[in-house]
Design a protein around this motif. Structure first.
Motif, PDB file in Angstrom:
ATOM      1  N   UNK A   1       0.832  -1.207   0.000  1.00 22.67           N
ATOM      2  CA  UNK A   1       0.000   0.000   0.000  1.00 22.67           C
ATOM      3  C   UNK A   1       0.870   1.261   0.000  1.00 22.67           C
ATOM      4  N   UNK A   2       1.866   1.299   0.890  1.00 27.17           N
ATOM      5  CA  UNK A   2       2.745   2.475   0.946  1.00 27.17           C
ATOM      6  C   UNK A   2       3.584   2.608  -0.323  1.00 27.17           C
ATOM      7  N   UNK A   3       4.005   1.451  -0.880  1.00 29.51           N
ATOM      8  CA  UNK A   3       4.761   1.486  -2.139  1.00 29.51           C
ATOM      9  C   UNK A   3       3.890   2.038  -3.262  1.00 29.51           C
ATOM     10  N   UNK A   4       2.618   1.619  -3.293  1.00 35.00           N
ATOM     11  CA  UNK A   4       1.694   2.129  -4.306  1.00 35.00           C
ATOM     12  C   UNK A   4       1.462   3.622  -4.167  1.00 35.00           C
ATOM     13  N   UNK A   5       1.321   4.085  -2.930  1.00 32.46           N
ATOM     14  CA  UNK A   5       1.136   5.527  -2.702  1.00 32.46           C
ATOM     15  C   UNK A   5       2.360   6.306  -3.175  1.00 32.46           C
ATOM     16  N   UNK A   6       3.545   5.814  -2.837  1.00 34.92           N
ATOM     17  CA  UNK A   6       4.785   6.503  -3.237  1.00 34.92           C
ATOM     18  C   UNK A   6       4.938   6.524  -4.754  1.00 34.92           C
ATOM     19  N   UNK A   7       4.687   5.379  -5.403  1.00 38.19           N
ATOM     20  CA  UNK A   7       4.842   5.291  -6.861  1.00 38.19           C
ATOM     21  C   UNK A   7       3.883   6.232  -7.569  1.00 38.19           C
ATOM     22  N   UNK A   8       2.641   6.293  -7.080  1.00 40.74           N
ATOM     23  CA  UNK A   8       1.673   7.193  -7.710  1.00 40.74           C
ATOM     24  C   UNK A   8       2.058   8.661  -7.520  1.00 40.74           C
ATOM     25  N   UNK A   9       2.523   9.018  -6.328  1.00 40.24           N
ATOM     26  CA  UNK A   9       2.923  10.410  -6.078  1.00 40.24           C
ATOM     27  C   UNK A   9       4.146  10.788  -6.907  1.00 40.24           C
ATOM     28  N   UNK A  10       5.032   9.817  -7.123  1.00 40.19           N
ATOM     29  CA  UNK A  10       6.295  10.112  -7.811  1.00 40.19           C
ATOM     30  C   UNK A  10       6.186  10.025  -9.324  1.00 40.19           C
ATOM     31  N   UNK A  11       5.477   9.006  -9.849  1.00 40.54           N
ATOM     32  CA  UNK A  11       5.493   8.750 -11.286  1.00 40.54           C
ATOM     33  C   UNK A  11       4.130   8.795 -11.970  1.00 40.54           C
ATOM     34  N   UNK A  12       3.094   9.056 -11.238  1.00 40.44           N
ATOM     35  CA  UNK A  12       1.759   9.029 -11.848  1.00 40.44           C
ATOM     36  C   UNK A  12       1.013  10.313 -11.495  1.00 40.44           C
ATOM     37  N   UNK A  13       1.502  11.427 -12.015  1.00 42.63           N
ATOM     38  CA  UNK A  13       0.929  12.729 -11.684  1.00 42.63           C
ATOM     39  C   UNK A  13      -0.424  12.957 -12.349  1.00 42.63           C
TER      40      UNK A  13
END
Length: 476
Positions: free
Chosen positions: A217-229
């Motif tokens: 869940x935290x990895x998904x949140x980080x990936x979306x914030x970083x690479x999925x604007x």
């Protein structure tokens, strides 16, 4: 979806050679399914080292876990469709509102799971275990931790769908890998008590699962914030009601299908428990094995859906039939090795679960018979995926419920009266065999109606090196 990437994807979906295109779309999904299946498989392998009753407890917990996953799946399916449409329309406000609505739904799904835990966990386990104190002692702590900590799983479902909806499917592998690797590392440590930690048994297995889900869940949140604007994440308690309704309208059928299949598991466990608790452990092991050996057909089916959907819109029916043929061929090919292993060395497979002599005696025959049912299931699994690609969700649901619930329950109800375990395993084979003619007839009627075109005469033909093989009329 950005215009350039969408156009490129459209050209490829409509023009690329189908065999290679299907592998390109299906193999990454196969890998993700394989990681997830290994995650569940290894979890049971470790737990089996505690005691056979512990493995039986996990088998009894599985239907409830299916129900929990069904809630997350329904939100994810609805979210994927609604937010993808909003991205295609370049409606940034709707994208943001849909994302926020999905997060709110994930939270309320977790609240519902907590209410179920408080109200029904102990009565459920005492009923399913037949009052066996050892099974209850292993099962209740395991399922309690999984249910109370399931908010991480709900969040991971949502964040994964954010990256998939925006065309960044490969990032999904990172969140799934983060969850799976964390669980695999923590499982033996928490179950058996390594590095000075206390041995927690099945509670340790549950804690490892929950920590893995939260890591994903935290990895998904980080990936979306970083690479999925493209999809802004805004946490709010005042979600847009229309977006919630749109997500639920699409997602609820998927939830219902999964939830109803959990009923089959509860029913089968109830029948087997009357004969012997060891049979429940065997069935639980078979379910974990099934998740692993059917990654090929499930990956090909998931890869088939967007190909069928695109070519349906592009009015290219021959590519739809061709992609369906190749998906079925690939699914059988990927399963063949697993099938041979289960038929030739079933005891060696069961020994991974630290099987007792009684479990080996019951399980060897069961695994050989169930392997045949998994083989037959390839046909209707591909049909179901093709129906979804054509937008025929109801037909897909009817086919799925027929093979996963209605026919197995009917055959088990009849054959269980003889009191022989082999006949109960045979019921799954009979269910898959009986549904194939129905699936063929349904496909012929519904695909022909939707595509509104004359089907090719020699529909089953595979062109390899300029030559044509395997003429048939199965898909005509």
């Amino acid at each position: 979806m950005k215009g350039t990437s969408q156009a490129g994807g459209s050209n490829e979906m409509g023009t690329a050679r189908v065999p290679g295109l299907l592998l390109k779309t299906g193999v990454p999904l196969m890998i993700s399914l394989l990681i997830n299946s290994l995650y569940n498989f290894v979890d049971s392998v470790f737990v089996s080292r505690i005691a056979e009753e512990a493995l039986t407890a996990l088998s009894l917990a599985a239907p409830v876990q299916i129900l929990m996953s069904a809630m997350g799946l329904g939100i994810a399916v609805g979210l994927n469709a609604v937010i993808s449409r909003a991205l295609g329309e370049r409606d940034g406000e709707k994208v943001e509102k849909t994302a926020s609505a999905a997060l709110v739904l994930a939270f309320f799904a977790w609240v519902l799971v907590v209410v179920l835990e408080i109200a029904a966990l102990e009565p459920y386990f005492r009923w399913q275990s037949g009052g066996d104190a050892a099974i209850v002692g292993y099962g209740i702590p395991y399922l309690r931790i999984c249910m109370l900590g399931s908010l991480g799983m709900m969040g991971q479902w949502v964040f994964d769908r954010f990256v998939m909806a925006s065309g960044r499917s490969s990032l999904f592998l990172f969140t799934l890998s983060a969850a799976s690797v964390t669980n695999l590392i923590l499982d033996p440590i928490l179950i058996f008590g390594y590095f000075g930690l206390p041995a927690m048994g099945t509670a340790g297995a549950a804690l490892a699962t929950v920590i893995g889900q939260w890591t994903g869940c935290f990895a998904g949140y980080f990936i979306n914030c970083r690479w999925n604007r493209e999809i802004p994440i805004r946490f709010t308690v005042r979600a847009d009601k229309r977006c919630i309704a749109a997500i639920l309208k699409i997602g609820i059928p998927s939830t219902l299908v999964q939830a109803i299949t959990s009923v089959l598991a509860i029913y089968v466990n109830s029948v087997l428990m009357v004969i012997t608790p060891t049979a429940v452990a065997v069935y639980g092991a078979c379910v974990k094995i099934q998740g692993l050996v059917t990654v090929g057909v499930n990956g090909m089916g998931s890869g088939l859906i967007p190909i069928v959907a695109y070519n349906h819109g592009a009015k290219k029916p021959e590519r739809i039939y061709q992609s369906s043929r190749w998906a079925m061929l690939y699914s059988f090919a990927f399963y063949l090795v697993f099938f041979l292993v289960m038929e030739l060395a079933p005891k060696q497979v069961l020994l991974l679960f630290d099987a007792s002599e009684e479990m080996l005696s019951i399980g060897a025959a069961a695994l050989r018979i169930m392997a045949v049912s998994y083989l037959l299931s390839n046909v209707c699994l591909i049909y179901s995926a093709a129906f979804q690609g054509l937008g025929l969700g109801l037909q897909s649901m009817v086919l799925t419920l027929s093979r996963q619930v209605v026919l197995p329950v009917a055959f088990i109800a009849i054959l269980s009266r003889f009191g022989k375990l082999s006949l109960i395993w045979l019921a799954f084979v009979l269910a898959e065999a009986a549904v194939i003619p129905f699936g063929v007839a349904l496909w012929k009627r519904e695909a022909g109606r939707v595509l509104k075109t004359e089907r090719p005469r020699r529909i089953w033909k595979l062109r390899l090196s300029g030559r044509t093989y395997f003429p048939s009329t199965l898909w005509k």
